[in-house]
Design a protein around this motif. Structure first.
Motif, mmCIF file in Angstrom:
data_model
loop_
_atom_site.group_PDB
_atom_site.id
_atom_site.type_symbol
_atom_site.label_atom_id
_atom_site.label_comp_id
_atom_site.label_asym_id
_atom_site.label_seq_id
_atom_site.Cartn_x
_atom_site.Cartn_y
_atom_site.Cartn_z
ATOM 1 N N ALA A 64 8.801 -0.237 7.290
ATOM 2 C CA ALA A 64 9.382 0.809 8.135
ATOM 3 C C ALA A 64 9.349 0.382 9.592
ATOM 4 N N LYS A 65 10.461 0.585 10.286
ATOM 5 C CA LYS A 65 10.576 0.269 11.701
ATOM 6 C C LYS A 65 11.120 1.488 12.431
ATOM 7 N N ASP A 66 10.363 1.958 13.426
ATOM 8 C CA ASP A 66 10.784 3.116 14.227
ATOM 9 C C ASP A 66 11.113 4.317 13.343
ATOM 10 N N VAL A 67 10.182 4.623 12.443
ATOM 11 C CA VAL A 67 10.315 5.772 11.551
ATOM 12 C C VAL A 67 9.319 6.838 11.998
ATOM 13 N N ASP A 68 9.817 8.047 12.273
ATOM 14 C CA ASP A 68 8.983 9.169 12.696
ATOM 15 C C ASP A 68 8.765 10.119 11.524
ATOM 16 N N VAL A 69 7.572 10.751 11.483
ATOM 17 C CA VAL A 69 7.301 11.788 10.484
ATOM 18 C C VAL A 69 6.619 12.946 11.203
ATOM 19 N N ARG A 70 7.177 14.151 11.042
ATOM 20 C CA ARG A 70 6.670 15.314 11.770
ATOM 21 C C ARG A 70 6.633 16.556 10.867
ATOM 22 N N ASN A 71 5.694 17.441 11.186
ATOM 23 C CA ASN A 71 5.650 18.795 10.628
ATOM 24 C C ASN A 71 5.509 18.798 9.109
ATOM 25 N N ILE A 72 4.390 18.232 8.647
ATOM 26 C CA ILE A 72 4.123 18.174 7.210
ATOM 27 C C ILE A 72 2.865 18.992 6.916
ATOM 28 N N GLY A 73 3.035 20.166 6.385
ATOM 29 C CA GLY A 73 1.908 21.046 6.077
ATOM 30 C C GLY A 73 2.415 22.408 5.680
ATOM 31 N N ILE A 74 1.488 23.333 5.431
ATOM 32 C CA ILE A 74 1.881 24.672 5.001
ATOM 33 C C ILE A 74 1.596 25.724 6.061
ATOM 34 N N ALA A 75 1.019 25.324 7.189
ATOM 35 C CA ALA A 75 0.692 26.301 8.237
ATOM 36 C C ALA A 75 0.657 25.618 9.587
ATOM 37 N N GLU A 76 0.906 26.394 10.627
ATOM 38 C CA GLU A 76 0.743 25.903 11.990
ATOM 39 C C GLU A 76 -0.749 25.809 12.313
ATOM 40 N N SER A 77 -1.088 25.020 13.328
ATOM 41 C CA SER A 77 -2.494 24.715 13.608
ATOM 42 C C SER A 77 -3.290 25.914 14.094
ATOM 43 N N ASP A 78 -2.627 26.993 14.515
ATOM 44 C CA ASP A 78 -3.347 28.178 14.962
ATOM 45 C C ASP A 78 -3.457 29.249 13.864
ATOM 46 N N ASN A 79 -3.066 28.912 12.652
ATOM 47 C CA ASN A 79 -3.115 29.853 11.544
ATOM 48 C C ASN A 79 -4.465 29.752 10.845
ATOM 49 N N ALA A 80 -5.366 30.685 11.157
ATOM 50 C CA ALA A 80 -6.733 30.624 10.642
ATOM 51 C C ALA A 80 -6.806 30.837 9.139
ATOM 52 N N ASN A 81 -5.804 31.445 8.546
ATOM 53 C CA ASN A 81 -5.838 31.728 7.114
ATOM 54 C C ASN A 81 -5.450 30.520 6.259
ATOM 55 N N TYR A 82 -4.537 29.681 6.753
ATOM 56 C CA TYR A 82 -3.975 28.644 5.886
ATOM 57 C C TYR A 82 -4.065 27.220 6.434
ATOM 58 N N PHE A 83 -4.355 27.028 7.723
ATOM 59 C CA PHE A 83 -4.383 25.658 8.242
ATOM 60 C C PHE A 83 -5.567 24.871 7.691
ATOM 61 N N GLY A 84 -6.577 25.549 7.179
ATOM 62 C CA GLY A 84 -7.716 24.850 6.594
ATOM 63 C C GLY A 84 -7.490 24.318 5.197
ATOM 64 N N VAL A 85 -6.369 24.644 4.570
ATOM 65 C CA VAL A 85 -6.059 24.123 3.238
ATOM 66 C C VAL A 85 -5.877 22.610 3.318
ATOM 67 N N GLN A 86 -6.524 21.880 2.394
ATOM 68 C CA GLN A 86 -6.506 20.418 2.437
ATOM 69 C C GLN A 86 -5.178 19.885 1.886
ATOM 70 N N ALA A 87 -4.124 20.091 2.613
ATOM 71 C CA ALA A 87 -2.782 19.701 2.175
ATOM 72 C C ALA A 87 -1.976 19.279 3.387
ATOM 73 N N GLY A 88 -0.977 18.427 3.150
ATOM 74 C CA GLY A 88 -0.092 18.014 4.230
ATOM 75 C C GLY A 88 -0.398 16.621 4.739
ATOM 76 N N ILE A 89 0.245 15.615 4.144
ATOM 77 C CA ILE A 89 0.085 14.211 4.536
ATOM 78 C C ILE A 89 1.437 13.687 4.999
ATOM 79 N N ALA A 90 1.464 13.063 6.158
ATOM 80 C CA ALA A 90 2.737 12.539 6.670
ATOM 81 C C ALA A 90 3.248 11.390 5.817
ATOM 82 N N VAL A 91 2.393 10.382 5.579
ATOM 83 C CA VAL A 91 2.777 9.209 4.782
ATOM 84 C C VAL A 91 1.673 8.933 3.778
ATOM 85 N N LEU A 92 2.028 8.878 2.503
ATOM 86 C CA LEU A 92 1.052 8.553 1.462
ATOM 87 C C LEU A 92 1.588 7.428 0.599
#
Length: 262
Positions: A102-130
């Protein structure tokens, strides 16, 4: 294959040798209108420890990507994760039993909640590249340039049956210090070279658990000497060139952390 500039509302599934070339900053893969239609990847077919849904799924071949932005929709991921695709962790680019350059490949916004969401941001999910594999077949993954940000749990996760991983000249940015989740910018379990990157905003504020810029898994059982040079597991003869002095760490709780499974 040339991909025109613009936002493409579809998932990308690749199963052969191919070059996918876009225009950096202008060619965006955003997934289908409903993420219920994302490709589902079972753990037994990927060698990963859990099932995934991915915006880009590379399932075989030697693939080159250049100038592509993979950008998720958090609400769409949430709806799928707690709906039709219950339990399938969001991934931006999943490389399974394949090689990727990969050359100059961006990955953004991978998850189920925004970082200020106390209910769901703690879920261990959301990987940009696996990257993972079911067998050791010489698979190699490399990234040169690009930005990875807006992930929930991890930026890069590279499993042990990938033969080699190279990451250079990239920016990996977490959400900053938080008490909701211990993010890791880069998690590696194979021979790796990581240099000339910017790693920023990775921190966990609850005592007893660290968030790492670079997390090595079962890679340094016999020699934990770092000093910006190399980490070697003498038993398995694996090499991690973590050239710490060549990477820029900013607001990172632990630059390099060693984890050994039991």
């Amino acid at each position: 294959m040339e991909v025109r500039p613009g936002t493409h509302y579809e998932a990308l599934v690749i199963g052969k040798d191919i070059t996918v070339k876009g225009t950096a900053g202008e060619t965006v893969i955003a997934g289908p209108e409903s993420y219920d239609a994302l490709p589902c990847i079972e753990s037994e077919e990927s060698g990963n420890s859990y099932a995934m849904m991915a915006l880009v799924y590379i399932k075989s071949g030697n693939v080159t990507m250049e100038g592509i932005s993979v950008t998720g929709d958090i609400q769409n991921f949430y709806d799928a994760f707690y709906g039709t695709l219950s339990g399938y962790s969001p991934v931006g680019i999943a490389v399974c039993n394949a090689s990727l350059t990969a050359k100059d490949v961006d990955v953004r916004n991978i998850g189920i909640a925004e970082s200020d969401n106390a209910n769901y941001f703690g879920v261990q999910a959301g990987i940009a590249v696996l990257a993972s594999a079911t067998e050791d077949n010489g698979y190699a993954v490399s990234f040169d340039g690009g930005t990875v940000e807006g992930f929930q749990k991890g930026g890069f996760v590279i499993r042990d049956k990938i033969s080699s991983f190279t990451l250079k000249n990239a920016e990996i940015r977490g959400c900053g210090a938080t008490n909701l989740i211990a993010q890791n910018a880069i998690q590696i379990a194979c021979d790796s070279v990581i240099e000339e990157n910017t790693i920023a905003n990775i921190g966990y504020t609850i005592e007893g658990t660290d968030a790492a810029g670079i997390l090595t898994v079962d890679m340094a059982a016999n020699d934990k000497t770092l000093n910006g040079t190399a980490v070697v597991d003498g038993e398995n003869q694996t090499l991690v060139e973590v050239i710490e002095s060549s990477n820029t760490f900013s607001n990172v709780q632990v630059n390099v952390s060693f984890y050994e499974s039991v």
